[in-house]
Scaffold this active site. Structure first.
Site, PDB file in Angstrom:
ATOM      1  N   ASP A 125     -12.856 -49.403   9.241  1.00 37.89           N
ATOM      2  CA  ASP A 125     -13.794 -49.185  10.323  1.00 37.89           C
ATOM      3  C   ASP A 125     -15.183 -49.573   9.980  1.00 37.89           C
ATOM      4  O   ASP A 125     -15.833 -49.141   9.088  1.00 37.89           O
ATOM      5  CB  ASP A 125     -13.614 -47.833  10.821  1.00 37.89           C
ATOM      6  CG  ASP A 125     -12.259 -47.563  11.254  1.00 37.89           C
ATOM      7  OD1 ASP A 125     -11.672 -48.291  12.138  1.00 37.89           O
ATOM      8  OD2 ASP A 125     -11.775 -46.525  10.843  1.00 37.89           O
ATOM      9  N   ASP A 156     -19.154 -49.706   4.576  1.00 39.70           N
ATOM     10  CA  ASP A 156     -19.995 -49.616   5.565  1.00 39.70           C
ATOM     11  C   ASP A 156     -21.037 -48.266   5.626  1.00 39.70           C
ATOM     12  O   ASP A 156     -22.266 -48.069   5.799  1.00 39.70           O
ATOM     13  CB  ASP A 156     -19.929 -50.000   6.843  1.00 39.70           C
ATOM     14  CG  ASP A 156     -19.278 -48.623   7.462  1.00 39.70           C
ATOM     15  OD1 ASP A 156     -19.647 -47.991   8.542  1.00 39.70           O
ATOM     16  OD2 ASP A 156     -17.959 -48.467   7.202  1.00 39.70           O
ATOM     17  N   ASP A 202     -12.758 -50.567   2.745  1.00 37.20           N
ATOM     18  CA  ASP A 202     -12.802 -49.828   3.959  1.00 37.20           C
ATOM     19  C   ASP A 202     -12.384 -50.729   5.250  1.00 37.20           C
ATOM     20  O   ASP A 202     -12.708 -51.899   5.600  1.00 37.20           O
ATOM     21  CB  ASP A 202     -14.297 -49.260   4.144  1.00 37.20           C
ATOM     22  CG  ASP A 202     -14.229 -48.141   5.178  1.00 37.20           C
ATOM     23  OD1 ASP A 202     -13.367 -47.348   5.545  1.00 37.20           O
ATOM     24  OD2 ASP A 202     -15.257 -48.314   5.968  1.00 37.20           O
TER      25      ASP A 202
END
Length: 220
Positions: A9, A182, A7
């Site tokens: 961001d 996250d 991922d």
């Protein structure tokens, strides 16, 4: 061969590239600060809460791209990379990517943020493979709409499977598959790979990862 999915961001980046693109456009005088910031913050809170309307968000996110020529947007993006993105790329994030590269793994960034914003960021990490939400383009001009399946939540699985199918592969063809994220929004894909890793996770993902015995790391 192993597959390493990242991922972007708040995972590889110590911040959110999409949110910062909006902030950058505000600072350039191209968006109304009060109107855009309020909506941007609300969408961001919806995302963190797991209740983001991805299509409403994409309509909001992609509209500014339709208001300027592509050449001007490219010039803006170069400054955005210097001012906003470079400070969010940590040594730990680069080291993680290089560890997988040295292992000979196939590398990919898979993100809900659109590919115009994220394409140059993937290149900054030296990662050739990117799945991002696709902004529609007609005759070299962005329309302000998206096309195809947004790479968000279960959409990441759909887009990844399509990409692998085009290569004549499936996820099961890899000796091991990794996914670093996250966000609890990425749980659908994290549950499919062999090696899910929670990176500076939100509280929901952290609790889930700890319950499952998944690694929890920080790249900050």
């Amino acid at each position: 061969m192993q597959l390493a999915l990242f991922d972007l961001d708040n995972t590889l980046l110590a911040g959110d590239s999409d949110f910062q693109w909006g902030q950058f456009l505000i600072e350039q005088g191209l968006l109304n600060r009060e109107e855009h910031l309020e909506k941007n913050l609300q969408f961001y809170e919806d995302y963190k809460a797991g209740k983001l309307d991805i299509y409403a968000f994409l309509e909001f996110q992609l509209k500014p791209l339709s208001q300027h020529p592509r050449s001007f947007l490219n010039e803006l993006h170069t400054r955005y990379m210097q001012e906003k993105i470079a400070p969010m790329i940590t040594d730990k994030a680069r080291a993680l990517v290089e560890k997988h590269r040295a292992n000979g793994d196939l590398l990919m960034i898979i993100t809900a943020t659109n590919s115009f914003v994220t394409g140059p960021i993937a290149k900054a990490f030296g990662i050739d493979n990117l799945i991002g939400t696709l902004p529609e383009e007609i005759d070299g001009q962005f329309t302000g709409r998206s096309t195809g399946v947004p790479s968000f939540q279960e959409g990441k699985i759909t887009r990844l499977n399509s990409w692998l199918e085009a290569r004549g592969q499936t996820l099961q063809d890899f000796e091991q598959s990794w996914f670093y994220s996250d966000s609890h929004n990425d749980l659908p894909l994290m549950k499919l790979v062999d090696k899910p890793v929670a990176v500076d996770p939100d509280p929901t993902l952290k609790a889930y990862a700890e319950g499952e015995g998944w690694p929890v790391i920080s790249l900050r």
